[in-house]
Design an enzyme around this catalytic site. Structure first.
Site, PDB file in Angstrom:
ATOM      1  N   ASP A  38       0.868  -1.182   0.000  1.00  0.00           N
ATOM      2  CA  ASP A  38       0.000   0.000   0.000  1.00  0.00           C
ATOM      3  C   ASP A  38       0.905   1.232   0.000  1.00  0.00           C
ATOM      4  OD1 ASP A  38      -3.251   0.164   0.962  1.00  0.00           O
ATOM      5  OD2 ASP A  38      -2.130   2.044   1.046  1.00  0.00           O
ATOM      6  N   ASN A  91      -5.729  -4.682  -6.346  1.00  0.00           N
ATOM      7  CA  ASN A  91      -6.930  -4.114  -5.725  1.00  0.00           C
ATOM      8  C   ASN A  91      -6.882  -2.608  -5.493  1.00  0.00           C
ATOM      9  OD1 ASN A  91      -9.255  -4.140  -3.575  1.00  0.00           O
ATOM     10  ND2 ASN A  91      -7.449  -3.371  -2.485  1.00  0.00           N
ATOM     11  N   TYR A 157     -13.595   7.039 -13.126  1.00  0.00           N
ATOM     12  CA  TYR A 157     -13.674   5.778 -12.376  1.00  0.00           C
ATOM     13  C   TYR A 157     -14.341   4.689 -13.222  1.00  0.00           C
ATOM     14  CZ  TYR A 157     -14.564   2.673  -8.368  1.00  0.00           C
ATOM     15  OH  TYR A 157     -14.595   1.597  -7.511  1.00  0.00           O
ATOM     16  N   LYS A 161     -12.658   1.218 -14.572  1.00  0.00           N
ATOM     17  CA  LYS A 161     -13.152  -0.090 -14.122  1.00  0.00           C
ATOM     18  C   LYS A 161     -13.661  -0.937 -15.296  1.00  0.00           C
ATOM     19  CE  LYS A 161     -12.233   0.298  -9.729  1.00  0.00           C
ATOM     20  NZ  LYS A 161     -11.131  -0.491  -9.164  1.00  0.00           N
ATOM     21  N   ILE A 190     -19.457  -0.938  -1.089  1.00  0.00           N
ATOM     22  CA  ILE A 190     -18.986  -1.636   0.111  1.00  0.00           C
ATOM     23  C   ILE A 190     -18.619  -0.576   1.145  1.00  0.00           C
ATOM     24  CG2 ILE A 190     -17.308  -3.317   0.989  1.00  0.00           C
ATOM     25  CD1 ILE A 190     -19.047  -4.442  -1.325  1.00  0.00           C
ATOM     26  N   THR A 192     -16.511   0.940   3.165  1.00  0.00           N
ATOM     27  CA  THR A 192     -15.074   1.048   3.471  1.00  0.00           C
ATOM     28  C   THR A 192     -14.713   2.537   3.514  1.00  0.00           C
ATOM     29  OG1 THR A 192     -14.235   1.247   1.216  1.00  0.00           O
ATOM     30  CG2 THR A 192     -14.686  -0.992   2.002  1.00  0.00           C
TER      31      THR A 192
HETATM   32  P1  NAP Z   1     -10.003   1.927   0.589  1.00  0.00           P
HETATM   33  O1  NAP Z   1     -10.593   1.459   1.863  1.00  0.00           O
HETATM   34  O2  NAP Z   1      -9.835   3.384   0.347  1.00  0.00           O
HETATM   35  O3  NAP Z   1      -8.590   1.181   0.396  1.00  0.00           O
HETATM   36  C1  NAP Z   1      -7.773   1.421  -0.707  1.00  0.00           C
HETATM   37  C2  NAP Z   1      -6.330   1.412  -0.269  1.00  0.00           C
HETATM   38  O4  NAP Z   1      -5.515   1.650  -1.438  1.00  0.00           O
HETATM   39  C3  NAP Z   1      -6.001   2.514   0.724  1.00  0.00           C
HETATM   40  O5  NAP Z   1      -5.152   2.034   1.748  1.00  0.00           O
HETATM   41  C4  NAP Z   1      -5.293   3.536  -0.153  1.00  0.00           C
HETATM   42  O6  NAP Z   1      -4.397   4.354   0.570  1.00  0.00           O
HETATM   43  C5  NAP Z   1      -4.571   2.639  -1.111  1.00  0.00           C
HETATM   44  N1  NAP Z   1      -4.112   3.352  -2.295  1.00  0.00           N
HETATM   45  C6  NAP Z   1      -4.636   4.460  -2.879  1.00  0.00           C
HETATM   46  N2  NAP Z   1      -3.913   4.841  -3.928  1.00  0.00           N
HETATM   47  C7  NAP Z   1      -2.878   3.958  -4.016  1.00  0.00           C
HETATM   48  C8  NAP Z   1      -1.771   3.838  -4.866  1.00  0.00           C
HETATM   49  N3  NAP Z   1      -1.555   4.726  -5.857  1.00  0.00           N
HETATM   50  N4  NAP Z   1      -0.895   2.831  -4.677  1.00  0.00           N
HETATM   51  C9  NAP Z   1      -1.093   1.940  -3.671  1.00  0.00           C
HETATM   52  N5  NAP Z   1      -2.115   2.003  -2.823  1.00  0.00           N
HETATM   53  C10 NAP Z   1      -3.000   3.004  -2.979  1.00  0.00           C
HETATM   54  O7  NAP Z   1     -10.860   1.397  -0.658  1.00  0.00           O
HETATM   55  P2  NAP Z   1     -11.705   0.042  -0.875  1.00  0.00           P
HETATM   56  O8  NAP Z   1     -13.136   0.383  -0.775  1.00  0.00           O
HETATM   57  O9  NAP Z   1     -11.165  -1.058  -0.058  1.00  0.00           O
HETATM   58  O10 NAP Z   1     -11.406  -0.202  -2.431  1.00  0.00           O
HETATM   59  C11 NAP Z   1     -10.503  -1.181  -2.877  1.00  0.00           C
HETATM   60  C12 NAP Z   1     -10.773  -1.461  -4.340  1.00  0.00           C
HETATM   61  O11 NAP Z   1     -12.126  -1.890  -4.499  1.00  0.00           O
HETATM   62  C13 NAP Z   1     -10.600  -0.220  -5.235  1.00  0.00           C
HETATM   63  O12 NAP Z   1     -10.027  -0.612  -6.464  1.00  0.00           O
HETATM   64  C14 NAP Z   1     -12.031   0.239  -5.445  1.00  0.00           C
HETATM   65  O13 NAP Z   1     -12.188   0.956  -6.646  1.00  0.00           O
HETATM   66  C15 NAP Z   1     -12.751  -1.100  -5.485  1.00  0.00           C
HETATM   67  N6  NAP Z   1     -14.175  -0.988  -5.198  1.00  0.00           N
HETATM   68  C16 NAP Z   1     -14.605  -0.453  -4.022  1.00  0.00           C
HETATM   69  C17 NAP Z   1     -15.974  -0.322  -3.810  1.00  0.00           C
HETATM   70  C18 NAP Z   1     -16.529   0.295  -2.543  1.00  0.00           C
HETATM   71  O14 NAP Z   1     -17.707   0.610  -2.529  1.00  0.00           O
HETATM   72  N7  NAP Z   1     -15.755   0.448  -1.482  1.00  0.00           N
HETATM   73  C19 NAP Z   1     -16.874  -0.752  -4.785  1.00  0.00           C
HETATM   74  C20 NAP Z   1     -16.401  -1.306  -5.970  1.00  0.00           C
HETATM   75  C21 NAP Z   1     -15.034  -1.418  -6.162  1.00  0.00           C
HETATM   76  P3  NAP Z   1      -4.935   5.807   1.071  1.00  0.00           P
HETATM   77  O15 NAP Z   1      -6.045   5.524   2.022  1.00  0.00           O
HETATM   78  O16 NAP Z   1      -3.710   6.408   1.698  1.00  0.00           O
HETATM   79  O17 NAP Z   1      -5.403   6.520  -0.164  1.00  0.00           O
END
Ligand code: NAP
Length: 250
Positions: A38, A91, A157, A161, A190, A192
């Protein structure tokens, strides 16, 4: 817990938070050695500590997935630490700008495509080099329900995707005969930290888009990722699997 991934090695990007964190922890519970990566080192190291406390082998490597050189080093470090790379979950991702397409800034566009789409290509490229030598591997790319449909104010976005799914389908065909499976997962909304800037009102409106009547949990996405990673999914490649509480069924 079934230790069906005992002795296997896994790499997870964006593993300090949310879905990636849940995936890393579940890989560990299934017996895998886990490379937690990360940009957030502090939270990432906490995930490693949690994995170790639960008896799993784990390391942290800080990598910005928007930088191909860092993705290369991440893969190399994983192999140096564990000897192989059997499973990878690409991810890491961000929401990016919220504006209508004509108002979307040029910088904002470049950034979301780089962090959410180019990054998957960078990681995939270097992971495949290792897996081709091994003659085996399983890769899961994190897409979204927004890899299948559009939604206002999220052009960057949504485009990224959708691209992740096309990349997954293409690479899956290219490497299927060489023992490497590549699939994409599409979570609904989700709960998060990714949704931290959404108001309670917006979150409530999002709930209404999921027939199941709530937002998803990171652990529910992780279960699908672990299944796709494992030999239980031995005939599954090039697929897109929603885990979305019925969002796409509407
Ligand atoms: P999250 O809780 O924000 O976690 C994402 C992590 O990735 C954070 O620790 C973030 O760090 C880190 N990150 C951001 N930019 C980065 C980079 N350039 N290099 C390495 N790490 C980086 O998000 P999440 O909800 O778990 O999402 C994870 C994945 O699922 C993403 O691809 C998202 O698009 C996808 N997704 C999420 C949802 C949803 O509703 N949550 C729905 C569909 C798809 P920082 O916090 O410091 O930025």
């Amino acid at each position: 817990m079934d230790k069906d991934l005992q002795g296997k090695t896994a790499l997870v990007t964006g593993a300090a938070s949310g879905i990636g964190r849940a995936v890393a922890l579940l890989y560990g519970q299934h017996g895998a050695k886990v490379m937690v990566s990360d940009i957030d080192e502090e939270q990432g190291r906490q995930v490693v500590a949690k994995l170790k406390a639960a008896g799993a082998e784990a390391r942290f490597f800080k990598a910005d997935v928007g930088d191909p050189a860092q993705c290369y080093r991440l893969v190399q470090e994983t192999v140096a630490a564990f000897g192989t790379l059997d499973m990878a979950c690409n991810n890491a991702g961000i929401t990016g700008e919220l504006s209508r397409t004509a108002d979307y800034s040029l910088d904002g566009w470049q950034r979301i495509i780089n962090v959410n789409l180019n990054s998957v290509f960078f990681c995939l490229k270097y992971e495949l080099e290792v897996m081709l030598k091994q003659g085996a591997g399983s890769i899961i790319n994190m897409s979204s329900i927004l890899g299948q449909v559009g939604t206002p104010t999220l052009a960057g976005y949504v485009t990224a995707k959708h691209g992740v799914i096309g990349l997954t389908q293409t690479a899956a065909q290219e490497y299927a005969a060489e023992g490497i499976r590549i699939n994409a997962v599409g979570p609904g909304y989700i709960d998060t930290p990714l949704l931290k800037d959404f108001s309670a009102e917006t979150k409530q409106a999002l709930v209404a888009l999921h027939p199941i009547g709530r937002l998803g949990r990171a652990e529910e996405v992780a279960e699908l990722v672990i299944w796709l990673s494992s030999n239980k999914a031995s005939f599954v490649t090039g697929s897109y699997y929603p885990v979305d509480g019925g969002y796409l069924a509407r």
